[in-house]
Design a protein around this motif. Structure first.
Motif, PDB file in Angstrom:
ATOM      1  N   ASP A 179       0.827  -1.196   0.000  1.00  0.00           N
ATOM      2  CA  ASP A 179       0.000   0.000   0.000  1.00  0.00           C
ATOM      3  C   ASP A 179       0.868   1.256   0.000  1.00  0.00           C
ATOM      4  OD1 ASP A 179      -2.115  -1.674   0.091  1.00  0.00           O
ATOM      5  OD2 ASP A 179      -2.459  -1.473   2.243  1.00  0.00           O
ATOM      6  N   SER A 196     -12.061  -5.527 -13.022  1.00  0.00           N
ATOM      7  CA  SER A 196     -11.993  -4.070 -12.933  1.00  0.00           C
ATOM      8  C   SER A 196     -12.469  -3.471 -14.253  1.00  0.00           C
ATOM      9  CB  SER A 196     -10.563  -3.609 -12.648  1.00  0.00           C
ATOM     10  OG  SER A 196     -10.439  -2.217 -12.814  1.00  0.00           O
ATOM     11  N   HIS A 205     -15.323  -4.224  -9.809  1.00  0.00           N
ATOM     12  CA  HIS A 205     -14.812  -3.215  -8.875  1.00  0.00           C
ATOM     13  C   HIS A 205     -14.039  -2.162  -9.654  1.00  0.00           C
ATOM     14  CE1 HIS A 205     -10.588  -4.544  -9.114  1.00  0.00           C
ATOM     15  NE2 HIS A 205     -11.113  -5.745  -9.311  1.00  0.00           N
ATOM     16  N   LYS A 245     -10.921  -0.826  -8.376  1.00  0.00           N
ATOM     17  CA  LYS A 245      -9.569  -0.682  -7.836  1.00  0.00           C
ATOM     18  C   LYS A 245      -8.539  -1.160  -8.853  1.00  0.00           C
ATOM     19  CE  LYS A 245      -8.785   0.342  -3.999  1.00  0.00           C
ATOM     20  NZ  LYS A 245      -8.540   1.652  -3.371  1.00  0.00           N
ATOM     21  N   ASP A 246      -7.280  -0.796  -8.617  1.00  0.00           N
ATOM     22  CA  ASP A 246      -6.228  -1.192  -9.549  1.00  0.00           C
ATOM     23  C   ASP A 246      -5.843  -2.650  -9.335  1.00  0.00           C
ATOM     24  OD1 ASP A 246      -3.397  -1.135  -7.822  1.00  0.00           O
ATOM     25  OD2 ASP A 246      -4.985   0.137  -7.014  1.00  0.00           O
ATOM     26  N   SER A 302      -3.347  -3.512  -6.119  1.00  0.00           N
ATOM     27  CA  SER A 302      -3.844  -3.541  -4.747  1.00  0.00           C
ATOM     28  C   SER A 302      -4.774  -4.718  -4.503  1.00  0.00           C
ATOM     29  CB  SER A 302      -4.555  -2.219  -4.400  1.00  0.00           C
ATOM     30  OG  SER A 302      -5.699  -2.031  -5.214  1.00  0.00           O
ATOM     31  N   VAL A 303      -5.622  -5.048  -5.484  1.00  0.00           N
ATOM     32  CA  VAL A 303      -6.552  -6.166  -5.314  1.00  0.00           C
ATOM     33  C   VAL A 303      -5.788  -7.485  -5.244  1.00  0.00           C
ATOM     34  CG1 VAL A 303      -8.475  -7.424  -6.352  1.00  0.00           C
ATOM     35  CG2 VAL A 303      -8.445  -4.934  -6.409  1.00  0.00           C
ATOM     36  N   ASP A 328     -12.536  -1.059  -0.594  1.00  0.00           N
ATOM     37  CA  ASP A 328     -12.006  -0.487   0.644  1.00  0.00           C
ATOM     38  C   ASP A 328     -12.807  -0.941   1.863  1.00  0.00           C
ATOM     39  OD1 ASP A 328      -9.937   0.910  -0.589  1.00  0.00           O
ATOM     40  OD2 ASP A 328     -11.277   2.546  -1.136  1.00  0.00           O
TER      41      ASP A 328
END
Length: 444
Positions: free
Chosen positions: A154, A287, A315, A317-318, A321-322, A424
């Motif tokens: 992160d 994504s 989703h 998110k990138d 991160s996932v 998140d």
């Protein structure tokens, strides 16, 4: 909390700098930039990563054909020379003459001409597509898969290595981007003429006789994703994290009349495969990429009932991160868009010097993980024919597939059942908050 804020603040300050520039700034301490954690890899883990590497190719190649072609294109002395000519087909190269070439370049061209002639002589049938497709187009017939780990977590700070290895999969899609690079322009034009009527700017699909430009693009994309999914299946990935390769910020912006339909084809290719083939996935995380893609995917999902062989979650998110979070509990993957130079064994272009539009998703994933270990001159996979696997093509008929009857149990999913996941919040969820009664996937 302070590390998070400090990391965000640094990112804002340094967004216009390349990695090399940032590392040379005297006012930035290593701890402030990268955190205080330690990431360690031992020789045993490194060897496992290397041995896990596989190259998946379209069945139109033989492993030997691919390896011989790769050896010529990837030679260090002439790698840039061929990178500037990836819009050329093997037939173009066969008749290529240029007095401005250096002796080394002429020797490389001669080697490739001899290779093409021998292949044509030895293989009278079935090689038309190979020899008339550009090298950049042939690059979309390849994907490279390797188990590994993210080094940065992160906020791009070093994390302690833990959890399951992630399957990193590099693949490239048709390049419709009208770049400033002359070779890139020619490559984009060659791709456009396969699917669109001239003038291409009007964005009209090619329809004539039995040829359907939209269906042909769909078929090609399904085969690209099938190789990716097959790599995941081999490594027993149950919870893949998928990204829409080829749908970055700049692709297809010069075809406004058909842009949304092309984006829809990219998503539909993924979804139809999840209907038509069993890859033993449990839950697929898709994504939609750029915010403007979301309504296009929503419209596609709402069009009909989908019969997937697994649960599907969308989703925003990138990929990094996932995949990083999922790997703490499950076998997962991180798929990223490679450049055309994958056909030369070059994984992670511009990662050390690129910034702004030059610092791509591929640059970021490769520079913050072990994915760089798949690069030529590092990984032995580029020298080992036994680690190249052909994937049988999906015929065009599959693109006409519409969920109806099956020999196995499928889960019908209406638009309402395909849940948009707030990633998140999900990281912090309890079991009762998860979206499926039978699949409780709560990550701490």
């Amino acid at each position: 909390y302070q590390r998070r804020v400090h990391g965000d603040d640094l990112r804002n300050q340094l967004k216009d700098y390349s990695v090399s520039d940032v590392c040379s700034q005297p006012q930035i301490s290593p701890e402030g930039l990268l955190g205080t954690e330690e990431w360690v890899i031992d020789r045993e883990t490194y060897d496992k990563i290397q041995k896990s590497t596989m190259i998946y190719i379209d069945e139109k190649f033989t492993p030997e054909f691919f390896m011989d072609l790769f050896k010529i294109l990837s030679d260090d002395k002439n790698a840039q020379f061929w990178n500037d000519r990836l819009s050329y087909s093997l037939r173009d190269i066969e008749s290529m003459e240029d007095d401005t070439l250096t002796e080394e370049q002429k020797e490389s061209v001669t080697r490739l001409k001899e290779f093409v002639k021998s292949e044509i002589d030895n293989n009278k049938d079935g090689y038309h597509e190979l020899f008339y497709s550009s090298l950049g187009s042939l690059a979309t017939s390849i994907c490279v898969a390797q188990l590994g780990y993210f080094i940065l977590g992160d906020h791009n700070q070093i994390q302690t290595r833990n959890g399951n290895p992630i399957l990193f999969v590099a693949a490239c899609a048709p390049d419709f981007y009208n770049s400033e690079n002359p070779d890139g322009k020619l490559q984009a034009r060659k791709e456009l003429q396969k699917y669109f009527m001239f003038p291409y700017e009007k964005g009209k699909w090619r329809y004539h006789d039995n040829y359907n430009g939209r269906e042909e693009l769909m078929s090609r994309l399904m085969n690209i994703y099938d190789r990716i999914y097959s790599a995941c299946e081999k490594e027993e990935v149950k919870y893949p994290s998928l990204t829409p390769i080829g749908l970055g910020k700049h692709e297809m912006v010069f075809l406004p009349q058909v842009k949304n339909d092309v984006i829809s084809v990219y998503f539909e290719a993924q979804l139809k495969l999840l209907e038509s083939k069993m890859y033993n996935f449990e839950t697929v995380f898709i994504s939609y990429g750029q915010p403007q893609n979301k309504p296009i995917l929503e419209q596609l999902l709402a069009k009909r009932i989908w019969y997937f062989k697994c649960d599907v979650t969308v989703h925003n998110k990138d990929a990094k991160s996932v995949a990083n979070r999922l790997s703490r509990k499950f076998a997962t993957c991180c798929i990223y868009q490679s450049s055309r130079m994958i056909i030369q064994g070059l994984i992670g272009t511009w990662w050390e010097k690129g910034f702004n539009e030059r610092y791509t998703e591929e640059s970021h994933i490769v520079s913050t993980s072990t994915a760089i270990f798949a690069r030529k001159n590092i990984c032995k996979v580029w020298e080992d024919v036994s680690r190249i696997q052909r994937v049988k093509r999906i015929e065009n008929e599959v693109t006409k597939f519409h969920g109806a009857t099956y020999d196995y149990q499928s889960v019908p999913m209406s638009f309402q059942k395909i849940i948009y996941l707030d990633i998140d919040s999900w990281w912090k969820c309890g079991k009762n908050n998860w979206i499926y009664d039978t699949h409780v996937l709560c990550v701490d």
